[in-house]
Design a protein around this motif. Structure first.
Motif, PDB file in Angstrom:
ATOM      1  N   LEU A  91       7.219  12.617  -2.337  1.00  0.00           N
ATOM      2  CA  LEU A  91       7.524  11.939  -3.476  1.00  0.00           C
ATOM      3  C   LEU A  91       7.327  12.869  -4.652  1.00  0.00           C
ATOM      4  O   LEU A  91       8.426  12.869  -5.676  1.00  0.00           O
ATOM      5  CB  LEU A  91       6.814  10.684  -3.616  1.00  0.00           C
ATOM      6  CG  LEU A  91       6.976   9.653  -2.580  1.00  0.00           C
ATOM      7  CD1 LEU A  91       6.165   8.484  -2.335  1.00  0.00           C
ATOM      8  CD2 LEU A  91       8.583   9.040  -2.885  1.00  0.00           C
ATOM      9  N   ASP A  92       6.266  13.380  -4.717  1.00  0.00           N
ATOM     10  CA  ASP A  92       5.792  14.409  -5.964  1.00  0.00           C
ATOM     11  C   ASP A  92       6.995  15.439  -6.078  1.00  0.00           C
ATOM     12  O   ASP A  92       7.287  15.831  -7.074  1.00  0.00           O
ATOM     13  CB  ASP A  92       4.436  14.727  -5.894  1.00  0.00           C
ATOM     14  CG  ASP A  92       3.992  15.640  -6.693  1.00  0.00           C
ATOM     15  OD1 ASP A  92       3.683  15.210  -7.750  1.00  0.00           O
ATOM     16  OD2 ASP A  92       4.092  16.917  -6.839  1.00  0.00           O
ATOM     17  N   GLN A  93       7.131  16.196  -4.927  1.00  0.00           N
ATOM     18  CA  GLN A  93       8.063  17.166  -5.018  1.00  0.00           C
ATOM     19  C   GLN A  93       9.632  16.521  -5.526  1.00  0.00           C
ATOM     20  O   GLN A  93      10.227  17.323  -5.942  1.00  0.00           O
ATOM     21  CB  GLN A  93       8.312  17.851  -3.553  1.00  0.00           C
ATOM     22  CG  GLN A  93       6.845  18.349  -3.174  1.00  0.00           C
ATOM     23  CD  GLN A  93       6.673  19.578  -4.002  1.00  0.00           C
ATOM     24  OE1 GLN A  93       7.344  20.632  -4.118  1.00  0.00           O
ATOM     25  NE2 GLN A  93       5.467  19.452  -4.526  1.00  0.00           N
ATOM     26  N   GLN A  94      10.046  15.516  -5.139  1.00  0.00           N
ATOM     27  CA  GLN A  94      11.304  14.877  -5.225  1.00  0.00           C
ATOM     28  C   GLN A  94      11.263  14.536  -7.001  1.00  0.00           C
ATOM     29  O   GLN A  94      12.372  15.003  -7.591  1.00  0.00           O
ATOM     30  CB  GLN A  94      11.662  13.619  -4.661  1.00  0.00           C
ATOM     31  CG  GLN A  94      12.794  13.348  -4.777  1.00  0.00           C
ATOM     32  CD  GLN A  94      13.315  12.001  -3.862  1.00  0.00           C
ATOM     33  OE1 GLN A  94      12.854  11.101  -3.674  1.00  0.00           O
ATOM     34  NE2 GLN A  94      14.549  12.227  -3.339  1.00  0.00           N
ATOM     35  N   PHE A  97       1.876  12.593  -7.551  1.00  0.00           N
ATOM     36  CA  PHE A  97       0.642  12.648  -6.893  1.00  0.00           C
ATOM     37  C   PHE A  97       0.173  14.120  -6.700  1.00  0.00           C
ATOM     38  O   PHE A  97       0.240  14.813  -5.750  1.00  0.00           O
ATOM     39  CB  PHE A  97       0.732  12.263  -5.619  1.00  0.00           C
ATOM     40  CG  PHE A  97       1.273  10.716  -5.235  1.00  0.00           C
ATOM     41  CD1 PHE A  97       0.399   9.611  -5.591  1.00  0.00           C
ATOM     42  CD2 PHE A  97       2.497  10.463  -5.190  1.00  0.00           C
ATOM     43  CE1 PHE A  97       0.829   8.405  -5.472  1.00  0.00           C
ATOM     44  CE2 PHE A  97       3.023   9.155  -5.198  1.00  0.00           C
ATOM     45  CZ  PHE A  97       2.268   8.133  -5.243  1.00  0.00           C
ATOM     46  N   ALA A  98      -0.309  14.617  -8.151  1.00  0.00           N
ATOM     47  CA  ALA A  98      -0.607  15.958  -7.843  1.00  0.00           C
ATOM     48  C   ALA A  98      -1.874  16.449  -7.134  1.00  0.00           C
ATOM     49  O   ALA A  98      -1.893  17.549  -6.220  1.00  0.00           O
ATOM     50  CB  ALA A  98      -1.111  16.267  -9.349  1.00  0.00           C
ATOM     51  N   GLY A 143       0.802  -1.029   0.109  1.00  0.00           N
ATOM     52  CA  GLY A 143       0.032   0.001   0.050  1.00  0.00           C
ATOM     53  C   GLY A 143       0.807   1.267  -0.087  1.00  0.00           C
ATOM     54  O   GLY A 143       0.251   2.416   0.128  1.00  0.00           O
ATOM     55  N   TRP A 144       2.166   1.198  -0.384  1.00  0.00           N
ATOM     56  CA  TRP A 144       3.108   2.357  -0.274  1.00  0.00           C
ATOM     57  C   TRP A 144       2.915   3.085  -1.184  1.00  0.00           C
ATOM     58  O   TRP A 144       2.641   2.747  -2.556  1.00  0.00           O
ATOM     59  CB  TRP A 144       4.411   1.733  -0.077  1.00  0.00           C
ATOM     60  CG  TRP A 144       5.577   2.927  -0.013  1.00  0.00           C
ATOM     61  CD1 TRP A 144       5.849   3.925   1.000  1.00  0.00           C
ATOM     62  CD2 TRP A 144       6.107   3.393  -1.438  1.00  0.00           C
ATOM     63  NE1 TRP A 144       6.620   4.742   0.458  1.00  0.00           N
ATOM     64  CE2 TRP A 144       7.114   4.366  -0.934  1.00  0.00           C
ATOM     65  CE3 TRP A 144       6.312   3.089  -2.615  1.00  0.00           C
ATOM     66  CZ2 TRP A 144       7.950   5.180  -1.502  1.00  0.00           C
ATOM     67  CZ3 TRP A 144       7.113   3.673  -3.469  1.00  0.00           C
ATOM     68  CH2 TRP A 144       7.935   4.707  -3.104  1.00  0.00           C
ATOM     69  N   PRO A 145       2.795   4.610  -1.243  1.00  0.00           N
ATOM     70  CA  PRO A 145       2.783   5.390  -0.088  1.00  0.00           C
ATOM     71  C   PRO A 145       1.533   5.388   0.452  1.00  0.00           C
ATOM     72  O   PRO A 145       0.195   5.453  -0.172  1.00  0.00           O
ATOM     73  CB  PRO A 145       3.342   6.658  -0.522  1.00  0.00           C
ATOM     74  CG  PRO A 145       2.929   6.704  -1.830  1.00  0.00           C
ATOM     75  CD  PRO A 145       2.900   5.325  -2.467  1.00  0.00           C
ATOM     76  N   VAL A 146       1.332   5.343   1.871  1.00  0.00           N
ATOM     77  CA  VAL A 146       0.010   5.718   2.604  1.00  0.00           C
ATOM     78  C   VAL A 146      -0.535   7.039   2.816  1.00  0.00           C
ATOM     79  O   VAL A 146      -1.737   7.244   2.513  1.00  0.00           O
ATOM     80  CB  VAL A 146       0.301   4.841   4.072  1.00  0.00           C
ATOM     81  CG1 VAL A 146      -1.213   4.804   4.844  1.00  0.00           C
ATOM     82  CG2 VAL A 146       0.419   3.031   3.673  1.00  0.00           C
ATOM     83  N   THR A 147       0.183   7.743   3.589  1.00  0.00           N
ATOM     84  CA  THR A 147      -0.159   9.041   3.995  1.00  0.00           C
ATOM     85  C   THR A 147       0.112  10.251   2.795  1.00  0.00           C
ATOM     86  O   THR A 147       0.900  10.293   1.773  1.00  0.00           O
ATOM     87  CB  THR A 147       0.528   9.575   4.999  1.00  0.00           C
ATOM     88  OG1 THR A 147       2.088   9.921   4.888  1.00  0.00           O
ATOM     89  CG2 THR A 147       0.627   8.451   6.035  1.00  0.00           C
TER      90      THR A 147
END
Length: 921
Positions: free
Chosen positions: A651-654, A763-764, A640-644
């Motif tokens: 992750l999106d910023q990276q 993840f926009a 289920g990663w990522p959960v929060t």
């Protein structure tokens, strides 16, 4: 292995560099697409200066980046024999030994042995220093321009060019240093304005009908005049063209000629022509067929071509004597102060003479035409592109290249003379004797200038012309090289000549891109120079230096006590505590951040301090991550990663950062790459995600906690890889702590793949939600700060206005808001409910209200609100001013106009909220 509490660069840098070199990290892999860089060879006499450190950092960043992309990277390193500079060093060493030995007393062979001895002992200083800044060149392939293979390439080049009629020996005007007694290149001449005089001298007409008054700044050279020159359209002198004058102090008549080179407004509009002692006069003499009379010996003393009374005088004494004699004859009309450009040798500081002498030259017309074609066609690309104009200008005005030097250290010219003066050019003395039919031969005494061997660097270092060596060194694989990183000051002297020579002998261009860097200046934009006392040593910035040691270094060798005292005073004022040890990574990050496409780079130690703080922050963040992941199995992503949402946001910023970094590296925008990485690591990861992760780490949801721990490790490990090309030491050290937690093997981060953006980790939606949360937290922290609420004290929070999305987010992130903003309660104002006196902030259409009861002085809060309302009204006025300007709306890019309209809307919304709060108070 646990991490120390604080980051100490000195404890890790030498250890990791030795590991990289010993384990072969820097050698070409032989796999993947080739990527190669040829290091501009620094002088073997030299030490690392700021320009070197800057350019070497950029080259190393490129090599490490492409190595991690899986390319077969070769960074070809080596040093240049530096003929003049090396002879000067060895001469100085001989004098300091006190044995009475000199270059001349030793003789050529013994002196050259001394040079090689010095080279073996001290010649690798600069390469050791390169290692200190992390240069990941393949040292097993290190070359020296005087080694056997490169020397063979030099001889082969000379012989072939001579056979093709492109090298010749002739008498021409050259830059001559009378102290070194050799020709030097334009690059070794520094011309700066100095105070001098302009003398007006009467030249009597040969027919006795009058005189011409000539203006000159060098009266001593009049002894070698062969004409007087006027402008062909100057009516004052038209009737005299073709007549003659009597040359004062010499028993000669010289003609009056017309040439449009003359500036009619300068002096009297009548100038003397001395073809053997002025480059412009030389060109005039060539056009008009004038004789050339050389007045000077190699030491700039008057020779036997001058009247007897001046012979043997040095040029300074000769000037005084000439002026005195002219005055005695009544021919010195005027003397007035005049500022002029004086050419001086950059090593001796002596005035350089245009000197007529026999030298070896390369014909450049055909080679220059071809060199221009290669760039104009796009086979070689300049970055930034405007530098092609500099290249084009020089190639369109190219002159034959003087390649001989009157030195002993260097590649001796492969030419011999028989007893009749015939020249035999050959690859060896045996070949020359055979060509001469066994006649006794005398070898040319001169050596080739250093730039001649450097021009062959891109192909000679790859084995040319030896077929076996070429195959072993990967000639066909690594030529053309990918990019040359160099300064604009040697576009003429090296870049152009490499292009011409490599193409002529291999049919290839030496490099596809030429990335031209700017000059490193001090923080005030001044050129760094010893005389100004503003020189910075990159090794001192890495290791630190005490004030007394810095003063001693800066004043060493200064002969003038006043200058030494001035520099000492300035140094003590600027560095009262010396220079702290910043470490190699902080210095490298500073260089990368300054590497724009501009011309000059202002280097400020404050930037170094800032990037040292960045390294400390990265170190501390890694310790936080490792401590919070201790004892947890995280070798792979949990189900289920990522959960929060916070994980999805980081992750999106990276991925955005990785895209920006890749684009920046491709465009040689090291500054933008550094900015993107700094912003992500400092602001997004350290300042925000480590905080946003705490609710999950400390909460009761085990799935969220496990997922968050994995994300902390994953994002940190990917960030370390992204940063590695710029800051290799700290990233290597920390990576060895992080990688095992993720079951990532390997002996070095430099062998890992560079992280590329992954679409599945974008993840926009969640990113927008977390940006909302960040804004809320930021505003609440601002209110707490302004109200001076103690960190331990909790606050109540009321929401007002807003929309359905705001309500949904406030519910979803209630725990995060409570944890990060220290709220004791959160609720929305009911419809029609009056708000209590509160401090407010506006987030979009929503207001955040912090009730003031028990928190603050109401009068003080009213004052604060009034000031904030005034500030927002001022910003609205600025926006309206721009948007009310028809030219701005019509001519500015659409996105800029749209941005300004959005800013106006945001400010207006904030103003409504602030005024509402003021009314409540």
């Amino acid at each position: 292995m646990s991490m120390d509490k604080s980051f100490e660069p000195s404890a890790i840098e030498t250890r990791w560099y030795q590991h990289w070199e010993d384990s072969g990290c820097f050698k070409p892999s032989g796999q993947g697409e080739p990527y190669s860089i040829m290091l501009p060879p620094p002088n073997v006499t030299g030490t690392l200066h700021m320009g070197h450190a800057f350019q070497h950092t950029l080259m190393d960043a490129l090599i490490r980046y492409h190595r991690m992309l899986g390319r077969d990277t070769l960074w070809q390193v080596g040093t240049d024999h530096a003929g003049i500079a090396t002879e000067m060093v060895v001469n100085r060493n001989l004098a300091q030994e006190g044995k009475g030995e000199t270059r001349d007393s030793l003789g050529r062979e013994a002196f050259i042995e001394k040079v090689w001895e010095w080279k073996q002992q001290s010649g690798d200083t600069i390469t050791r220093q390169m290692r200190r800044i992390g240069a990941s060149g393949d040292w097993s392939r290190e070359r020296f321009t005087m080694d056997e293979g490169l020397s063979k390439a030099v001889v082969e080049t000379f012989v072939r060019l001579h056979e093709e009629g492109l090298i010749y020996r002739g008498q021409r005007l050259v830059n001559w240093d009378p102290v070194l007694q050799t020709a030097i290149s334009d690059l070794e001449v520094v011309s700066e304005p100095e105070d001098g005089f302009l003398w007006s001298i009467a030249y009597p007409l040969a027919d006795g009908s009058g005189q011409l008054v000539v203006a000159t700044t060098r009266p001593e050279t009049m002894l070698g005049d062969t004409a007087v020159m006027v402008h062909p359209e100057d009516e004052r002198y038209a009737h005299l063209i073709g007549k003659s004058v009597r040359l004062p102090l010499s028993d000669r008549e010289i003609p009056i000629i017309a040439d449009d080179y003359v500036d009619r407004e300068f002096g009297t509009g009548c100038v003397k022509v001395t073809p053997a002692h002025d480059f412009n006069d030389y060109a005039v003499g060539q056009r008009h067929g004038l004789p050339m009379i050389n007045l000077f010996t190699p030491t700039a003393h008057i020779n036997d071509n001058a009247p007897e009374k001046y012979r043997g005088l040095d040029r300074v004494a000769a000037r005084k004597a000439v002026l005195a004699d002219l005055e005695a004859l009544g021919l010195l009309i005027e003397e007035k102060k005049h500022s002029l450009q004086v050419p001086r040798g950059d090593r001796t500081g002596q005035v350089i003479e245009p000197y007529l002498t026999y030298q070896w030259f390369v014909k450049m017309d055909a080679l220059g035409k071809r060199g221009l074609e290669l760039v104009e066609s796009g086979k070689v690309r300049f970055v930034p592109p405007n530098w092609i104009n500099t290249y084009r200008h020089w190639m369109n005005n190219i002159q034959d290249w003087c390649i001989s030097r009157q030195l002993w250290w260097g590649h001796r010219i492969p030419a011999w003379y028989d007893e009749d003066g015939n020249i035999i050019v050959a690859r060896s003395e045996e070949e020359a004797v055979a060509k001469a039919g066994g006649k006794p031969l005398r070898r040319d005494e001169d050596v080739l200038e250093t730039w001649f061997s450097s021009a062959l660097w891109s192909h000679s270092t790859l084995g040319w012309p030896d077929e076996v060596a070429m195959q072993q060194q990967g000639f066909d694989r690594y030529l053309p090289s990918s990019v040359l990183v160099t300064g604009f000051d040697i576009i003429f002297f090296w870049v152009a000549r490499m292009i011409m020579m490599t193409d002529h002998f291999t049919g290839q261009v030496p490099f596809r891109d030429v990335y031209i860097t700017g000059l490193v200046r001090d923080k005030d934009g001044q050129k760094m120079s010893k005389s100004k006392g503003n020189v910075l040593d990159p090794i001192d910035l890495i290791d630190g230096i005490t004030l007394d040691a810095l003063v001693a270094k800066r004043t060493a060798g200064l002969m003038q006590p006043q200058m030494a005292a001035k520099i000492e005073k300035a140094t003590r004022r600027e560095f009262p505590d010396g220079i702290p040890a910043f470490g190699a990574d902080a210095l490298r990050f500073t260089f990368a951040s300054l590497a724009t496409h501009g011309r000059d780079i202002k280097f400020d130690l404050q930037r170094c301090e800032g990037y040292k703080n960045f390294c400390n922050k990265l170190w501390n963040a890694a310790r936080f991550v490792l401590m919070n992941c201790e004892g947890h199995e995280l070798h792979q992503a949990p189900a289920g990663w990522p959960v929060t949402d916070a994980e999805k946001w980081i992750l999106d910023q990276q991925q955005m950062m990785l895209d920006e970094a890749s684009e920046a590296f491709a465009a040689y925008r090291f500054d933008l790459a550094a900015q993107a990485m700094y912003e992500f690591v400092w602001n997004q990861f350290c300042d925000w995600f480590l905080e946003l992760a705490k609710p999950a780490l400390n909460g009761g949801d085990s799935a969220a906690a496990t997922s968050t721990r994995y994300t902390l490790l994953h994002v940190l490990e990917q960030a370390l890889r992204a940063l590695h090309p710029v800051v290799p030491f700290i990233t290597e050290e920390v990576w060895h702590q992080v990688a095992p937690r993720l079951a990532i093997g390997g002996d070095s981060i430099s062998r890992q793949a560079y992280p590329l953006a992954r679409a599945e980790l974008r993840f926009a939606g969640e990113a927008r939600d977390i940006e909302w949360l960040k804004t809320v937290i930021g505003q609440l922290r601002r209110i707490r700060s302004e109200l001076q609420v103690a960190p331990s004290k909790q606050i109540a929070l009321l929401f007002d206005g807003g929309n359905d999305a705001d309500r949904a987010r406030s519910e979803r992130y209630a725990d995060a808001i409570a944890f990060l903003a220290r709220t004791e309660s959160q609720r929305w104002l009911a419809k029609g409910e009056d708000a209590p006196a509160a401090s407010a902030a506006v987030v979009g259409d929503m207001s955040l209200l912090v009730p003031l009861a028990g928190l603050v002085d109401l009068d003080a809060e009213k004052t604060r609100l009034a000031k904030e309302i005034k500030r927002i009204e001022s910003e609205i006025g600025k926006c309206n001013g721009k948007l009310g300007n028809a030219n701005f709306v019509a001519n500015a890019p659409e996105d800029v106009v749209a941005q300004e309209r959005q800013r106006l809307a945001d400010y207006q919304a904030q103003l409504v909220g602030l005024k509402r709060q003021a009314e409540r108070l």
